[in-house]
Enzyme design. Structure first.
Site, PDB file in Angstrom:
ATOM      1  N   PHE A 150      36.964  40.899  36.261  1.00 38.36           N
ATOM      2  CA  PHE A 150      35.690  40.496  35.648  1.00 38.36           C
ATOM      3  C   PHE A 150      34.546  40.524  36.272  1.00 38.36           C
ATOM      4  CE2 PHE A 150      36.469  36.191  36.667  1.00 38.36           C
ATOM      5  CZ  PHE A 150      35.025  35.750  37.062  1.00 38.36           C
ATOM      6  N   LYS A 174      41.670  50.850  33.364  1.00 40.14           N
ATOM      7  CA  LYS A 174      42.006  49.550  32.646  1.00 40.14           C
ATOM      8  C   LYS A 174      41.035  48.530  33.291  1.00 40.14           C
ATOM      9  CE  LYS A 174      43.679  45.943  32.200  1.00 40.14           C
ATOM     10  NZ  LYS A 174      42.556  44.776  31.968  1.00 40.14           N
ATOM     11  N   GLU A 177      39.605  42.582  30.673  1.00 41.67           N
ATOM     12  CA  GLU A 177      39.483  42.586  29.071  1.00 41.67           C
ATOM     13  C   GLU A 177      38.154  41.511  28.680  1.00 41.67           C
ATOM     14  OE1 GLU A 177      41.625  41.643  31.289  1.00 41.67           O
ATOM     15  OE2 GLU A 177      42.431  39.640  30.427  1.00 41.67           O
ATOM     16  N   SER A 227      42.581  38.262  41.017  1.00 39.71           N
ATOM     17  CA  SER A 227      43.187  37.053  41.986  1.00 39.71           C
ATOM     18  C   SER A 227      44.481  37.363  42.673  1.00 39.71           C
ATOM     19  CB  SER A 227      43.363  36.249  40.784  1.00 39.71           C
ATOM     20  OG  SER A 227      44.494  36.589  40.109  1.00 39.71           O
ATOM     21  N   CYS A 282      33.926  37.753  45.405  1.00 37.96           N
ATOM     22  CA  CYS A 282      34.732  37.629  46.382  1.00 37.96           C
ATOM     23  C   CYS A 282      34.428  37.516  47.671  1.00 37.96           C
ATOM     24  CB  CYS A 282      35.907  38.555  46.221  1.00 37.96           C
ATOM     25  SG  CYS A 282      35.079  40.216  46.798  1.00 37.96           S
ATOM     26  N   GLU A 382      40.967  28.772  45.623  1.00 41.25           N
ATOM     27  CA  GLU A 382      39.685  29.520  45.712  1.00 41.25           C
ATOM     28  C   GLU A 382      38.971  28.714  44.278  1.00 41.25           C
ATOM     29  OE1 GLU A 382      40.082  33.904  43.831  1.00 41.25           O
ATOM     30  OE2 GLU A 382      38.597  34.220  45.057  1.00 41.25           O
TER      31      GLU A 382
HETATM   32  P1  NAD Z   1      42.732  38.556  37.315  1.00 40.55           P
HETATM   33  O1  NAD Z   1      43.656  38.744  38.292  1.00 40.55           O
HETATM   34  O2  NAD Z   1      42.659  37.591  36.346  1.00 40.55           O
HETATM   35  O3  NAD Z   1      42.354  39.921  36.617  1.00 40.55           O
HETATM   36  C1  NAD Z   1      42.204  41.098  37.321  1.00 40.55           C
HETATM   37  C2  NAD Z   1      42.807  42.343  36.493  1.00 40.55           C
HETATM   38  O4  NAD Z   1      44.298  42.141  36.194  1.00 40.55           O
HETATM   39  C3  NAD Z   1      42.347  42.282  34.950  1.00 40.55           C
HETATM   40  O5  NAD Z   1      42.054  43.733  34.755  1.00 40.55           O
HETATM   41  C4  NAD Z   1      43.177  41.649  34.221  1.00 40.55           C
HETATM   42  O6  NAD Z   1      43.431  42.100  32.930  1.00 40.55           O
HETATM   43  C5  NAD Z   1      44.581  42.051  34.795  1.00 40.55           C
HETATM   44  N1  NAD Z   1      45.604  40.920  34.810  1.00 40.55           N
HETATM   45  C6  NAD Z   1      45.465  39.555  34.388  1.00 40.55           C
HETATM   46  N2  NAD Z   1      46.597  38.812  34.603  1.00 40.55           N
HETATM   47  C7  NAD Z   1      47.552  39.863  34.793  1.00 40.55           C
HETATM   48  C8  NAD Z   1      48.955  39.966  34.769  1.00 40.55           C
HETATM   49  N3  NAD Z   1      49.747  38.631  34.504  1.00 40.55           N
HETATM   50  N4  NAD Z   1      49.689  40.826  35.219  1.00 40.55           N
HETATM   51  C9  NAD Z   1      49.075  42.099  35.301  1.00 40.55           C
HETATM   52  N5  NAD Z   1      47.619  42.142  34.931  1.00 40.55           N
HETATM   53  C10 NAD Z   1      47.082  41.226  34.759  1.00 40.55           C
HETATM   54  O7  NAD Z   1      41.258  38.308  38.067  1.00 40.55           O
HETATM   55  P2  NAD Z   1      39.553  38.072  37.556  1.00 40.55           P
HETATM   56  O8  NAD Z   1      39.619  36.748  37.122  1.00 40.55           O
HETATM   57  O9  NAD Z   1      39.385  39.298  36.538  1.00 40.55           O
HETATM   58  O10 NAD Z   1      38.739  38.300  38.694  1.00 40.55           O
HETATM   59  C11 NAD Z   1      38.277  37.298  39.600  1.00 40.55           C
HETATM   60  C12 NAD Z   1      39.581  37.377  40.899  1.00 40.55           C
HETATM   61  O11 NAD Z   1      39.212  38.750  41.540  1.00 40.55           O
HETATM   62  C13 NAD Z   1      38.958  36.429  42.108  1.00 40.55           C
HETATM   63  O12 NAD Z   1      40.283  35.907  42.607  1.00 40.55           O
HETATM   64  C14 NAD Z   1      38.230  37.207  43.174  1.00 40.55           C
HETATM   65  O13 NAD Z   1      38.634  36.788  44.365  1.00 40.55           O
HETATM   66  C15 NAD Z   1      38.930  38.539  43.177  1.00 40.55           C
HETATM   67  N6  NAD Z   1      38.107  39.578  43.326  1.00 40.55           N
HETATM   68  C16 NAD Z   1      38.555  40.190  44.552  1.00 40.55           C
HETATM   69  C17 NAD Z   1      37.731  41.195  45.148  1.00 40.55           C
HETATM   70  C18 NAD Z   1      37.827  41.754  46.475  1.00 40.55           C
HETATM   71  O14 NAD Z   1      37.376  42.989  47.021  1.00 40.55           O
HETATM   72  N7  NAD Z   1      38.853  41.301  47.307  1.00 40.55           N
HETATM   73  C19 NAD Z   1      36.686  41.614  44.437  1.00 40.55           C
HETATM   74  C20 NAD Z   1      36.261  40.894  43.195  1.00 40.55           C
HETATM   75  C21 NAD Z   1      37.107  39.971  42.688  1.00 40.55           C
END
Ligand code: NAD
Length: 497
Positions: A150, A174, A177, A227, A282, A382
């Protein structure tokens, strides 16, 4: 009545047949901005089949022509920059300046994708054996998938699909959401730029859609950002299904402050790097490691952080916006409470923050802790909010030890006037992206985004040359051509004197 957003399948924007929808809300007001469908199994199948068919023709389009689509796309993104930033600001809550930055960092990757011709060049060597030459060719993989978080709904999708598609692949995005409106608009502009039917597909949804994509036999590569737990799940599932996977995950980034550093630079950079975008980056700095006497600056840091006021995205005086949702706010409040209970000293507490006119926003004020130890949840987890924790050590050596003991390795920085200290830090620290007097060292797209350790699962990183390698395969061709005329010279005996 909220608008139900369409998906891009077979080159057309279509309403889903799903009976399940996810609300997309304005994080400052909770107003429902749109409903995102959870793609059905049939829609996923159709999108993959269409992407597979599109790949076969798209891969034959000459590379310079593919690059021209990216040039047109870059132009359109610039033209629509502010409009995109406004959509993005509304669904993420980011203040307008941050929203514009999000779009701009994505445009820079599209510029890199427009340079694809030289990035697709292989290598050659002549006469590797008698009459034999070898050359390597860079070829696309097929259907590639991107799953995005997000917190950067423009930049991160743009890390992925332009480069993958410029390299000759087809792509299924994808998006998160939680903020799918920006990615949909990015895709509309991509079609307007001349991308042929089926080369890009956009499916909405959450876990179930991701799992279907990860396990589908026709998907070749998956790029994920999100994450740690989800990143591990995506990496394990994708590789178990024999896909190429890169998974960029969570982080905990340290800034090391040496006593010889420029104090004003340290403080202003720390404030911005920890609370900017409500700490939902991040590469945000979430741990400040004060070395020796630099700890005297913590009081002044507190005073500067206390000046920051969150606010609505179009409030020019706001320093940052709300957190993305209520659960994110509750997680941050829980960690603040646990920090206090575990004995950390809360110098500034943003848990009761309110913003006038927006009583329902997911606000958290700037929060500062000192006396934090490695055992505390505040340090281990985090936080992903505007919370900075301060730690104190006596020497640079101890600081390096502390940073290297962290399971994460996304980014770090050191502030110092000493070349020797900076050189030692950059050499010894086990983190993939290091800033020297630069707080958030995100490399531009001609390099790659190179997180390490628990912040990244995979081998090849995002964008730059590594991004192209991730989305392509190398083929070597070894050839021998027979030329009757040259037989005599081949049989020539070398006379050694
Ligand atoms: P998230 O892991 O909740 O979601 C990321 C994606 O995975 C979304 O598209 C979501 O729909 C999907 N998803 C969520 N739960 C899932 C599951 N159980 N199984 C399969 N797919 C699933 O992350 P978020 O809250 O949207 O984003 C924030 C996180 O992203 C933070 O931890 C941040 O550090 C990390 N991030 C990392 C970087 C990097 O480059 N390392 C960059 C940006 C964000």
């Amino acid at each position: 009545m909220s608008k139900t957003i369409p998906q891009l399948i077979e080159g057309q924007w279509r309403q889903s047949r799903s009976s399940e929808f996810i609300e997309v809300t304005d994080p400052a007001t909770q107003e429902v901005l749109a409903l995102a469908p959870k793609a059905t199994a049939e829609e996923i199948e159709t999108a993959i089949a269409s992407a597979k068919a599109a790949f076969l023709t798209w891969r034959e389009v000459p590379v310079p022509e593919r690059a021209r689509v990216m040039l047109r796309y870059q132009h359109l993104l610039k033209e629509h920059h502010d409009e995109l930033a406004e959509i993005l600001a509304q669904e993420t809550g980011k203040i307008f300046a941050d929203a514009k930055g999000d779009v701009w960092r994505g445009i820079e990757v599209v510029e890199q994708a427009a340079n694809i011709s030289s990035l697709m060049m292989g290598e050659t060597a002549e006469n590797v054996a008698r009459d034999i030459d070898t050359s390597s060719w860079i070829q696309p993989l097929g259907v590639c998938v991107g799953i995005t978080p997000f917190n950067f709904p423009a930049m991160i999708p743009l890390w992925m699909f332009p480069l993958a598609i410029a390299a000759g692949n087809s792509f299924i995005l994808k998006p998160s959401e939680q903020d799918p409106l920006t990615p949909n608009r990015l895709a509309e502009l991509f079609i307007e730029a001349g991308a042929p039917k089926g080369v890009l597909q956009v499916l909405h949804g959450a876990r179930e859609v991701v799992d279907s994509l990860l396990t589908h036999p026709d998907v070749r590569a998956v790029s994920f950002v999100g994450s740690v737990p989800v990143g591990q799940h995506v990496y394990r599932t994708g590789t178990a299904h024999l896909k190429r996977v890169q998974a960029f995950a969570g982080a905990k980034n340290h800034m090391v402050i040496m006593p010889d550093a420029n104090k004003d630079q340290v403080l202003s950079n720390l404030v911005g790097a920890s609370c900017g975008a409500a700490g939902q980056r991040c590469m945000a700095i979430s741990v400040a490691v004060f070395v020796g006497e630099s700890k005297q600056w913590i009081d002044e840091l507190r005073a500067q952080m206390a000046e920051l006021k969150p606010g609505y995205w179009n409030d020019a005086s706001a320093a940052y916006g709300p957190l993305i949702n209520q659960q994110a706010k509750q997680r941050v409040l829980r960690l603040i409470a646990e920090g206090k209970a575990e004995g950390a000293e809360c110098l500034l507490d943003g848990s009761q923050c309110q913003v006038e006119g927006y009583p329902n926003g997911n606000w958290v004020g700037p929060t500062l802790f000192s006396g934090v130890t490695q055992k505390m949840a505040l340090y281990r987890e985090e936080i992903f909010g505007p919370v900075l924790v301060c730690m104190q050590v006596d020497t640079l050596e101890e600081a390096i030890e502390l940073v290297n003991a962290s399971p994460y390795g996304n980014g770090t920085s050191i502030f110092t006037r000493s070349g020797g200290a900076a050189r030692r830090y950059q050499h010894e620290v086990e983190v993939g992206q290091v800033g020297i007097n630069v707080p958030v060292p995100v490399p531009l797209p001609f390099f790659s985004f190179t997180g390490w350790k628990g912040s990244f699962y995979g081998d090849l990183h995002a964008y730059g040359k590594q991004g192209v390698r991730f989305f392509t395969e190398t083929k070597t061709v070894t050839s021998r051509w027979f030329d009757e005329d040259s037989v005599a010279s081949h049989n020539m005996t070398i006379q050694l004197k």
